[in-house]
Structures are given as structure tokens and as C-alpha cells.
Design a protein around this motif. Structure first.
Motif, short mmCIF file in Angstrom:
data_model
loop_
_atom_site.label_atom_id
_atom_site.label_comp_id
_atom_site.label_asym_id
_atom_site.label_seq_id
_atom_site.Cartn_x
_atom_site.Cartn_y
_atom_site.Cartn_z
N GLN A 1 19.59 38.57 33.55
CA GLN A 1 19.81 39.00 32.18
C GLN A 1 21.23 38.65 31.77
N PRO A 2 21.41 38.29 30.53
CA PRO A 2 22.78 38.05 30.08
C PRO A 2 23.54 39.38 30.06
N PRO A 3 24.86 39.33 30.13
CA PRO A 3 25.63 40.57 30.11
C PRO A 3 25.39 41.34 28.80
N SER A 4 25.35 42.64 28.93
CA SER A 4 25.14 43.47 27.74
C SER A 4 26.44 43.56 26.94
N ILE A 5 26.33 44.09 25.74
CA ILE A 5 27.50 44.28 24.89
C ILE A 5 28.49 45.23 25.57
N ASP A 6 27.98 46.25 26.24
CA ASP A 6 28.86 47.19 26.95
C ASP A 6 29.63 46.48 28.06
N GLN A 7 28.92 45.63 28.82
CA GLN A 7 29.59 44.90 29.89
C GLN A 7 30.66 43.96 29.32
N LEU A 8 30.32 43.28 28.25
CA LEU A 8 31.29 42.37 27.64
C LEU A 8 32.50 43.12 27.09
N SER A 9 32.26 44.26 26.48
CA SER A 9 33.39 45.02 25.94
C SER A 9 34.28 45.54 27.07
N ARG A 10 33.69 45.90 28.21
CA ARG A 10 34.49 46.31 29.36
C ARG A 10 35.33 45.15 29.90
N ILE B 1 36.32 42.51 28.18
CA ILE B 1 37.36 42.22 27.19
C ILE B 1 38.50 43.23 27.32
N ALA B 2 38.18 44.49 27.53
CA ALA B 2 39.22 45.50 27.71
C ALA B 2 39.99 45.24 29.00
N THR B 3 39.31 44.77 30.02
CA THR B 3 39.95 44.49 31.31
C THR B 3 40.93 43.32 31.21
N VAL B 4 40.59 42.32 30.42
CA VAL B 4 41.46 41.14 30.33
C VAL B 4 42.51 41.27 29.23
N ALA B 5 42.60 42.43 28.60
CA ALA B 5 43.61 42.61 27.55
C ALA B 5 45.02 42.48 28.12
N ILE C 1 54.89 28.12 34.30
CA ILE C 1 53.65 27.40 34.02
C ILE C 1 52.56 27.78 35.02
N VAL C 2 52.90 27.85 36.29
CA VAL C 2 51.91 28.26 37.29
C VAL C 2 51.47 29.70 37.04
N SER C 3 52.39 30.55 36.63
CA SER C 3 52.05 31.93 36.28
C SER C 3 51.06 31.96 35.12
N ALA C 4 51.28 31.13 34.12
CA ALA C 4 50.36 31.06 32.98
C ALA C 4 48.98 30.56 33.41
N ILE C 5 48.96 29.59 34.30
CA ILE C 5 47.67 29.07 34.80
C ILE C 5 46.92 30.16 35.56
N LEU C 6 47.61 30.87 36.43
CA LEU C 6 46.97 31.95 37.18
C LEU C 6 46.47 33.06 36.25
N THR C 7 47.24 33.34 35.22
CA THR C 7 46.83 34.37 34.26
C THR C 7 45.58 33.93 33.50
N ALA C 8 45.53 32.66 33.12
CA ALA C 8 44.33 32.15 32.45
C ALA C 8 43.13 32.20 33.40
N LEU C 9 43.36 31.92 34.69
CA LEU C 9 42.28 32.00 35.67
C LEU C 9 41.74 33.42 35.80
N ILE C 10 42.62 34.41 35.65
CA ILE C 10 42.18 35.81 35.70
C ILE C 10 41.12 36.05 34.63
N ILE C 11 41.41 35.58 33.43
CA ILE C 11 40.49 35.78 32.31
C ILE C 11 39.18 35.04 32.55
N ILE C 12 39.28 33.82 33.04
CA ILE C 12 38.08 33.02 33.32
C ILE C 12 37.23 33.69 34.40
N VAL C 13 37.88 34.10 35.48
CA VAL C 13 37.16 34.74 36.59
C VAL C 13 36.47 36.02 36.12
N ALA C 14 37.15 36.79 35.30
CA ALA C 14 36.56 38.04 34.81
C ALA C 14 35.28 37.78 34.03
#
Length: 151
Positions: free
Chosen positions: A11-20, A22-26, A91-104
Motif C-alpha cells: 500500500q502507498p504510505p497514508s497521509i498520516d505516515q507522510l505527515s509524520r 514531513i515533520a521528521t525531516v523538518a 558541501i559534504v554536510s549538505a549532501i548528507l543532510t539531503a540524503l537524510i530527507i531522501i532516506v526518510a
């Protein structure tokens, strides 16, 4: 074909899962914005050092009133090296931070646990950001010199 369908989520992620998620990657998103602004500051400082070095290289050796300024080139080289390393860490810090969002988001899509990986990426990104700040502080300590106030 069964192997391929087993990899896809049922199943695709629910709206609740997505909102969690999004809150996690804030927090990483704010960190990413801060690092991007910091990179801009570093690039600006590097450009000033390079401009100053080019000016000094342009002074003719026989120009006695300004030739003493060329003694400042080793200090400018040290500043440039510190800023270059600070920029690389940022720059490496920014890349790792972007990876956090992608992984989440990817882990949410596939219902995978991601807490340990995200924690390691976040700590690594913060360590690199701190190293970048330390290099900037070191560069700032040697930045202002009497020769910088003369043209």
C-alpha cells in the motif's frame, strides 16, 4: 515477476505516515537551508581572498611603494586553504543532510526502519558542519591584517 512485486510496497504510505515523515525531516530541512546560506558566505570570502591575491600578483616587483604588500601572499594562501576545506566540509554536510530527507521518504515508501541510518547521517552532517565552522573561525582569526587596510 513475483520477485519484483515483492519489492514494491503493498500500500502507498497514508497521509498520516507522510505527515509524520514531513515533520521528521523538518529539522534536516532547516539545517540544509542554513548550510546553503553558509556555503554562500564561504564562497564570498574565497572570492575576496582570490581577488586580493590577484591584485598582489599584479604588483610589479620594481614598484617600491607597493612591493612590500607581496609579503602577504603566504597568509592569503593559508586563508584560501582554510576556506577551501571549510567549503568542502559544508558541501559534504549538505549532501548528507539531503540524503537524510531522501532516506526518510524512501524508507516510508517501503515501510523500512530508518532511524539508525538517519541518525548516523545527521550526526555526520553536524560534525562536518562544525568542522567547517571551526575552519571559518581559524580563517577569520588571520583574516584582518594591517596590509588589508592599505591599497
Amino acid at each position: 515477476m513475483q520477485g519484483v512485486t515483492a519489492l514494491l510496497p503493498m500500500q502507498p504510505p497514508s497521509i498520516d505516515q507522510l505527515s509524520r515523515i514531513i515533520a521528521t525531516v523538518a529539522a534536516p530541512a532547516f539545517l540544509l537551508g542554513a548550510v546553503a546560506a553558509f556555503i554562500s558566505v564561504l564562497v564570498s570570502r574565497i572570492n575576496r581572498v582570490v581577488d586580493r591575491a590577484q591584485f598582489l600578483h599584479g604588483i610589479v616587483d620594481g614598484d617600491s611603494p607597493k612591493s612590500y604588500l607581496k609579503a602577504d601572499l603566504p597568509r592569503l594562501n593559508r586563508r584560501a586553504a582554510l576556506l577551501n576545506r571549510a567549503l568542502l566540509c559544508a558541501i559534504v554536510s549538505a549532501i548528507l543532510t539531503a540524503l537524510i530527507i531522501i532516506v526518510a521518504f524512501v524508507s516510508a515508501m517501503f515501510s523500512m526502519a530508518h532511524e539508525y541510518g538517519v541518525a548516523i547521517l545527521f550526526v555526520s552532517a553536524l560534525v562536518l558542519f562544525c568542522l567547517s565552522l571551526i575552519d571559518l573561525a581559524r580563517e577569520a582569526r588571520i583574516a584582518l591584517h594591517d596590509n588589508d587596510l592599505k591599497v
